[in-house]
Write an enzyme that holds these catalytic residues in place. Structure first.
Site, PDB file in Angstrom:
ATOM      1  CG  HIS A 279      -1.853   1.129   1.332  1.00 25.10           C
ATOM      2  ND1 HIS A 279      -3.166   1.057   0.933  1.00 25.10           N
ATOM      3  CD2 HIS A 279      -1.674   2.409   1.778  1.00 25.10           C
ATOM      4  CE1 HIS A 279      -3.767   2.230   1.122  1.00 25.10           C
ATOM      5  NE2 HIS A 279      -2.872   3.061   1.649  1.00 25.10           N
ATOM      6  CD  GLU A 280       1.548   3.658   3.688  1.00 28.79           C
ATOM      7  OE1 GLU A 280       1.758   4.707   3.047  1.00 28.79           O
ATOM      8  OE2 GLU A 280       0.523   3.485   4.384  1.00 28.79           O
TER       9      GLU A 280
ATOM     10  CG  HIS B  67       0.320   8.580  -7.325  1.00 24.31           C
ATOM     11  ND1 HIS B  67      -0.982   8.664  -6.868  1.00 24.31           N
ATOM     12  CD2 HIS B  67       0.372   9.407  -8.414  1.00 24.31           C
ATOM     13  CE1 HIS B  67      -1.669   9.478  -7.648  1.00 24.31           C
ATOM     14  NE2 HIS B  67      -0.875   9.951  -8.576  1.00 24.31           N
TER      15      HIS B  67
END
Length: 598
Positions: A390-391, A397
């Site tokens: 997730h991180e 991004h």
């Protein structure tokens, strides 16, 4: 005896982030602070003259961009040092100093936007011709102008600014009451030991395999909330009323429009989510029926919603194993993406393990011109592996956006912030499912998937619908009180969970437990991001390179357009029901598969 946490000095260097990539030493950090102050002083000389000429406008915008970029970097350095050991007094001081500096600069440079807004459109067009370098800032200026209809005179803006602390009062009262003043009863845990219920312990107690513990916790917690339900109602009524003041004084048609416009999102996106989820409640009803079957109960109650449907499968996952699995799972995103992941894992972007004084939880943070940093508190669990994925999604991004865009367009809006992180989680889950041979382990993975749909799409949309209706009630002249708030919430809950769920009377008071109702129409973004991520992951796995290329273009777009438009690059249009329907169709398929396995 409980194992003592190690001190920061005892942590292996390879398990820590390397902040020297931001600054070689504190002296370099001080140098940037001095530069920031120089830039701010230079800009202040242009107060009242920002749009006097093309040259003055360019000077202000260029120096403001440099000051902002350096400020982000200097803050990141101080914040990372503070978070790695919040007991370090030197780093406490550095962090506090940055907050003070940022607040002061925000106040000192507040004149820039109003002066640009006051500048005539024809004059600005001439400026672009007179000073070609201004073209870079056209989008930035356009974003300032976008809110012109909702920007007041300088005198009125000062008056509205004076209401800020007062407007925060309902939320502050709620936080103080729920986190400090209210106390909850004591119940017996699985071992028969007394345990005092707290806000932090409530959901873990509802996850207990012992049904009596779950039931006792549920009734005791909400019984206490009911005692103060009129206080909660008055606090929330005040929250909605202060929103009405701000939305009306800024010429918005509703609280909802005012809230989403800050991210350049239309209310139709919010309304589309709510209506589409309501049209697909059958998938949640199927999940509830399956949960009832898996738990083997005659009646399924609201206190049964958190306990695992599939138990005794979770296994330990070392950090090394997590890295190896994530690299394999995300290989579908291409060699460049995997190379960046490896760089992050091997070149100390990540602070991995807990130590004394370290901030809890996990996050990804970035400063333009440097790689992202990730804080973890890895504890060798299955869920911890998903946290890493997730991180890393957030980090990738940020990396792609920072690499492709100038600083002023690099920061993506919060509306799309959870898309990349959730997409990574889904790709990891799909990889694990594809490579799983054990029937019970597969059932466990499917259960994990379903709980994500239930908690992120349905539950957050349920909150979003409640928030929308309650705000409309006050906008239409109706006052919120304990009776109508609790009745409305229970009606929505019964509709969402269906006939196979006993909506216990106490669930009517759950709205009083949700702090997000003071976050001004925030929660819908969890649901839209999850649906977008499901759609993108599906396209990546079925279409391959073309979908990956679209996705990376989206990741590289920063804030160059409205977030809904940027998602269209990746193939997702959240103004239509399609991506939400597709995501919930996927949930329905998972319900059917898990039902066959159990």
């Amino acid at each position: 005896m409980a194992k003592e946490l190690i001190s920061r000095e005892q942590v292996k260097i390879e398990d820590t982030w390397n902040l020297n990539d931001l600054y070689k030493n504190d002296d370099d950090w001080e140098g940037d602070i001095a530069l920031i102050n120089e830039k701010v002083a230079l800009i202040k000389d242009y107060e009242g003259k920002v749009c006097q000429s093309a040259s003055s406008l360019l000077t202000v915008l260029e120096n403001a961009a440099v000051a902002s970029e350096k400020l982000e970097k200097a803050y990141s350095y101080a914040a990372r040092l503070f978070d790695q050991d919040q007991g370090n007094t030197k780093h406490q001081g550095m962090n506090a100093r940055m907050f003070s500096l940022m607040a002061g600069i925000g106040s000192e440079l507040a004149f820039i936007d109003p002066e640009i807004l006051a500048c005539d459109e024809k004059k600005l067009e001439q400026f672009y011709k007179d000073e070609p370098a201004l073209e870079l800032y056209r989008k930035q200026i356009h974003e300032i102008q976008r809110l012109k209809a909702h920007t007041l005179s300088a005198e009125m803006e000062k008056v509205v600014a004076l209401t800020a602390e007062m407007s925060n009062t309902p939320g502050e009262v709620y936080e103080a009451f729920t986190n400090v003043d209210i106390t909850f009863p004591t119940i017996k845990d699985e071992s028969g030991e007394d345990v005092v219920i707290t806000n932090g312990r409530f959901v873990p107690l509802l996850m207990s395999s012992n049904r009596q513990v779950r039931e006792d916790a549920f009734h005791a917690y909400y019984g206490r909330m009911k005692e103060f339900i009129n206080t909660f109602a008055a606090s929330y009524n005040g929250e909605v009323k202060q929103r009405i003041f701000h939305s009306r004084v800024r010429n918005y048609s509703s609280n909802l429009e005012a809230a989403v416009d800050g991210n350049n999102v239309s209310p139709e996106v919010y309304e589309n989510l709510v209506s589409t989820v309501n049209a697909n409640l059958d998938k949640l009803h199927g999940y509830v029926s399956l949960r009832k079957k898996c738990l083997g109960v005659d009646e399924l109650h609201m206190y049964d919603i958190y306990t695992p449907m599939i138990s005794d499968v979770a296994k330990s996952v070392s950090y090394k194993e997590a890295q190896e699995t994530i690299l394999k799972a995300l290989a579908v995103l291409g060699e460049d993406y995997v190379a960046l992941l490896k760089e992050g894992f091997s070149n100390r972007w990540i602070d991995v393990y807990e130590n004394k004084g370290k901030r809890g939880g996990a996050y990804s943070a970035t400063a333009y011109g440097c790689h992202p940093y990730m804080l973890l508190n890895y504890n060798d669990t299955f869920d911890d592996m998903f946290t890493v994925a997730h991180e890393m999604g957030h980090s990738m991004h940020s990396h792609y956006s920072n690499s492709a865009q100038p600083y002023i367009y690099s920061n993506y809006k919060i509306f799309v912030a959870e898309v990349a992180s959730t997409c990574n989680e889904i790709l990891l889950l799909e990889y694990l499912l594809k490579n799983c041979d054990d029937k019970k382990e597969r059932a466990y993975l499917l259960n994990h998937y379903l709980d994500s749909f239930k908690g992120t799409v349905y539950r957050q949309t349920q909150f979003a619908e409640f928030e929308k209706i309650t705000n409309e009630m006050v906008e239409n002249g109706e006052s919120l009180n304990a009776e109508n708030l609790s009745s409305l919430y229970k009606d929505i809950n019964e509709r969402y969970y269906g006939l196979d769920m006993i909506s216990d009377d106490e669930i009517a008071y759950e709205w009083a437990r949700i702090p997000h109702f003071y976050y001004n129409f925030y929660v819908y973004q969890y649901a839209t991001s999850f649906c977008a991520a499901v759609a993108i992951a599906e396209m990546i796995l079925t279409e391959g390179d073309e979908a990956v290329a679209r996705y990376k273009k989206f990741l590289s777009s920063g804030c160059t357009d409205a977030p809904v438009e940027l998602l269209k690059i990746a193939g997702v249009d959240l103004t239509t029901p399609a991506p939400i329907e597709a995501a919930l169709r996927k949930m329905g398929e998972i319900v059917e598969e898990l039902a066959e396995l159990v």
